[in-house]
Design an enzyme around this catalytic site. Structure first.
Site, PDB file in Angstrom:
ATOM      1  N   GLY A  31      -4.798   7.199 -21.735  1.00  0.00           N
ATOM      2  CA  GLY A  31      -5.636   7.825 -22.753  1.00  0.00           C
ATOM      3  C   GLY A  31      -6.685   6.879 -23.296  1.00  0.00           C
ATOM      4  O   GLY A  31      -7.022   5.873 -22.684  1.00  0.00           O
ATOM      5  N   LEU A  33      -9.783   7.520 -23.427  1.00  0.00           N
ATOM      6  CA  LEU A  33     -10.600   7.555 -22.205  1.00  0.00           C
ATOM      7  C   LEU A  33     -12.010   7.008 -22.424  1.00  0.00           C
ATOM      8  O   LEU A  33     -12.612   7.226 -23.469  1.00  0.00           O
ATOM      9  CB  LEU A  33     -10.693   8.996 -21.692  1.00  0.00           C
ATOM     10  CG  LEU A  33      -9.349   9.670 -21.374  1.00  0.00           C
ATOM     11  CD1 LEU A  33      -9.568  11.107 -20.894  1.00  0.00           C
ATOM     12  CD2 LEU A  33      -8.546   8.890 -20.343  1.00  0.00           C
ATOM     13  N   HIS A  37     -12.519   5.624 -16.901  1.00  0.00           N
ATOM     14  CA  HIS A  37     -11.618   6.727 -16.550  1.00  0.00           C
ATOM     15  C   HIS A  37     -12.426   7.913 -16.027  1.00  0.00           C
ATOM     16  O   HIS A  37     -12.026   8.588 -15.083  1.00  0.00           O
ATOM     17  CB  HIS A  37     -10.843   7.214 -17.783  1.00  0.00           C
ATOM     18  CG  HIS A  37      -9.941   6.183 -18.395  1.00  0.00           C
ATOM     19  ND1 HIS A  37     -10.175   5.620 -19.625  1.00  0.00           N
ATOM     20  CD2 HIS A  37      -8.803   5.635 -17.935  1.00  0.00           C
ATOM     21  CE1 HIS A  37      -9.214   4.763 -19.902  1.00  0.00           C
ATOM     22  NE2 HIS A  37      -8.370   4.742 -18.896  1.00  0.00           N
ATOM     23  N   GLY A 147      -8.197   2.560 -10.673  1.00  0.00           N
ATOM     24  CA  GLY A 147      -9.412   1.766 -10.857  1.00  0.00           C
ATOM     25  C   GLY A 147      -9.296   0.373 -10.251  1.00  0.00           C
ATOM     26  O   GLY A 147      -8.243  -0.271 -10.344  1.00  0.00           O
ATOM     27  N   GLN A 148     -10.391  -0.097  -9.682  1.00  0.00           N
ATOM     28  CA  GLN A 148     -10.466  -1.464  -9.148  1.00  0.00           C
ATOM     29  C   GLN A 148     -10.314  -2.489 -10.278  1.00  0.00           C
ATOM     30  O   GLN A 148      -9.883  -3.615 -10.059  1.00  0.00           O
ATOM     31  CB  GLN A 148     -11.801  -1.654  -8.425  1.00  0.00           C
ATOM     32  CG  GLN A 148     -12.139  -3.067  -8.002  1.00  0.00           C
ATOM     33  CD  GLN A 148     -11.202  -3.612  -6.929  1.00  0.00           C
ATOM     34  OE1 GLN A 148     -10.666  -2.846  -6.125  1.00  0.00           O
ATOM     35  NE2 GLN A 148     -10.997  -4.929  -6.940  1.00  0.00           N
ATOM     36  N   LYS A 149     -10.655  -2.088 -11.500  1.00  0.00           N
ATOM     37  CA  LYS A 149     -10.540  -2.991 -12.658  1.00  0.00           C
ATOM     38  C   LYS A 149      -9.140  -3.608 -12.730  1.00  0.00           C
ATOM     39  O   LYS A 149      -8.976  -4.782 -13.029  1.00  0.00           O
ATOM     40  CB  LYS A 149     -10.874  -2.181 -13.914  1.00  0.00           C
ATOM     41  CG  LYS A 149     -10.344  -2.708 -15.214  1.00  0.00           C
ATOM     42  CD  LYS A 149     -11.191  -3.839 -15.720  1.00  0.00           C
ATOM     43  CE  LYS A 149     -10.845  -4.236 -17.142  1.00  0.00           C
ATOM     44  NZ  LYS A 149      -9.452  -4.311 -17.446  1.00  0.00           N
ATOM     45  N   VAL A 176     -16.266   0.247 -13.679  1.00  0.00           N
ATOM     46  CA  VAL A 176     -17.471   0.628 -14.427  1.00  0.00           C
ATOM     47  C   VAL A 176     -17.697  -0.434 -15.507  1.00  0.00           C
ATOM     48  O   VAL A 176     -16.746  -0.858 -16.175  1.00  0.00           O
ATOM     49  CB  VAL A 176     -17.307   2.023 -15.069  1.00  0.00           C
ATOM     50  CG1 VAL A 176     -18.546   2.385 -15.890  1.00  0.00           C
ATOM     51  CG2 VAL A 176     -17.064   3.069 -13.988  1.00  0.00           C
ATOM     52  N   SER A 186      -9.924   0.010 -22.439  1.00  0.00           N
ATOM     53  CA  SER A 186      -9.533   0.544 -23.750  1.00  0.00           C
ATOM     54  C   SER A 186      -9.304  -0.594 -24.737  1.00  0.00           C
ATOM     55  O   SER A 186      -9.424  -0.418 -25.949  1.00  0.00           O
ATOM     56  CB  SER A 186      -8.246   1.364 -23.625  1.00  0.00           C
ATOM     57  OG  SER A 186      -8.432   2.361 -22.649  1.00  0.00           O
ATOM     58  N   ARG A 187      -8.986  -1.778 -24.213  1.00  0.00           N
ATOM     59  CA  ARG A 187      -8.681  -2.906 -25.107  1.00  0.00           C
ATOM     60  C   ARG A 187      -9.949  -3.588 -25.638  1.00  0.00           C
ATOM     61  O   ARG A 187      -9.847  -4.453 -26.514  1.00  0.00           O
ATOM     62  CB  ARG A 187      -7.796  -3.922 -24.394  1.00  0.00           C
ATOM     63  CG  ARG A 187      -6.372  -3.395 -24.195  1.00  0.00           C
ATOM     64  CD  ARG A 187      -5.438  -4.486 -23.709  1.00  0.00           C
ATOM     65  NE  ARG A 187      -4.054  -4.093 -23.799  1.00  0.00           N
ATOM     66  CZ  ARG A 187      -3.323  -3.633 -22.773  1.00  0.00           C
ATOM     67  NH1 ARG A 187      -3.853  -3.508 -21.594  1.00  0.00           N
ATOM     68  NH2 ARG A 187      -2.060  -3.297 -22.958  1.00  0.00           N
TER      69      ARG A 187
END
Ligand code: PAF
Length: 291
Positions: A31, A33, A37, A147-149, A176, A186-187
């Site tokens: 979440g 988002l 995401h 995600g590649q992140k 992204v 999100s952090r």
């Protein structure tokens, strides 16, 4: 878009869709988002007849001193973003339904998950693998989007899916970034204004490393020393948890740069940890080797 809290309901919908010849894409999230995401969601939307997105802050993947309690949550906004993005099923299970009393079986990923993030966050990938396998078993998607992140997470889940014979295909979507290069996470909301200004120093360091490899450097120690200096200089983090040049599949440190590689880093600003990575293609020629 249907909002679903019971796994059995989602499984029934997904099975019905697949039995009638449709494909199901699945994006698992915690979440809060953001555009990262949404890139996964848009890609899964394009590639499938039906799209499921889960929002679940998974307690099992947080250590006792980590940020589970303060992890950003905004389900109302998440619902709106998923609806706008054309999601079919918004799955928001409750912790007690995924982990009812007596729940005791977990998935233990192999050595790949013990290094880097796994070494700094013991048990983290066990929590991730366990919840992702449970979600896969409920959604039964054709394709899982990650995600590649979170490169190590993607590698560990790919290995789990392969080793445990899960039929889902795993698709990894590029990171992204904000305009200044900082990877969306999100952090990022935890960063103070000053830390936010310094944080892109991490990707600038990794990009310098990639450029050095492209220009002929083949010794990881030389490359990493320069990257470390750049990150220290520009991001000025309180600490660098790790900085490495690894094999993209096994995440083992490279002794020499011959093929494709992955630069990975985790830095800390106070209590906030940021991770990032940069894939580097196989160097094209052996001409102009510089060290
Ligand atoms: O990447 C995340 O947000 C989480 O680790 C995941 C894959 C949703 C599992 O909780």
């Amino acid at each position: 878009m249907r909002i679903i809290t019971r796994g059995a309901e989602l499984r029934a919908l997904s099975r019905r869709a697949r039995q009638s010849g449709m494909t199901v894409g699945f994006v698992p999230t915690m979440g809060s988002l953001h555009q990262g995401h949404l890139a996964l969601i848009r890609r899964a939307r394009r590639e499938n007849h039906r799209l499921a997105v889960s929002v679940f802050v998974n307690p099992l993947q947080f250590g006792p001193k980590e940020d589970y309690a303060r992890y950003p949550r905004d389900e109302v906004r998440d619902v709106r973003l998923c609806r706008d993005a054309g999601c079919d099923w918004f799955f928001a299970p409750r912790a007690r339904s995924l982990y009812p009393p007596g729940f005791s079986t977990t998935v233990s990923p192999g050595p790949l998950a013990e290094r880097w993030e796994g070494a700094v966050r013991p048990g983290h990938f066990r929590g991730v693998a366990t919840v992702v396998l449970k979600l896969l078993n409920l959604v039964e998607p054709d394709t899982l989007y990650l995600g590649q992140k979170d490169a190590q997470q993607a590698s560990a889940i790919r290995a789990m899916v392969r080793d445990l014979d899960h039929p889902a295909r795993v698709a990894v979507v590029p990171t992204v970034r904000d305009r200044d290069g900082l990877a969306l996470s999100s952090r990022n909301v935890y960063l103070s204004a000053d830390e936010r200004r310094r944080a892109p120093g991490m990707i600038r360091g990794l990009r310098e490393g990639r450029d050095l490899i492209r220009s002929g450097f083949r010794d990881p120690r030389t490359v990493l020393a320069k990257v470390r200096a750049r990150i220290r200089d520009e991001a000025r983090p309180d600490s660098i948890d790790y900085l490495a040049l690894v094999d993209p599949a096994t995440l083992e440190s490279l002794g020499r740069i011959e093929g494709a590689s992955l630069l990975i880093a985790a830095i800390r600003f106070g209590k906030t940890r940021l991770i990032d990575n940069l894939p580097v293609a196989r160097p094209r020629s052996r001409r102009g080797r510089r060290g």
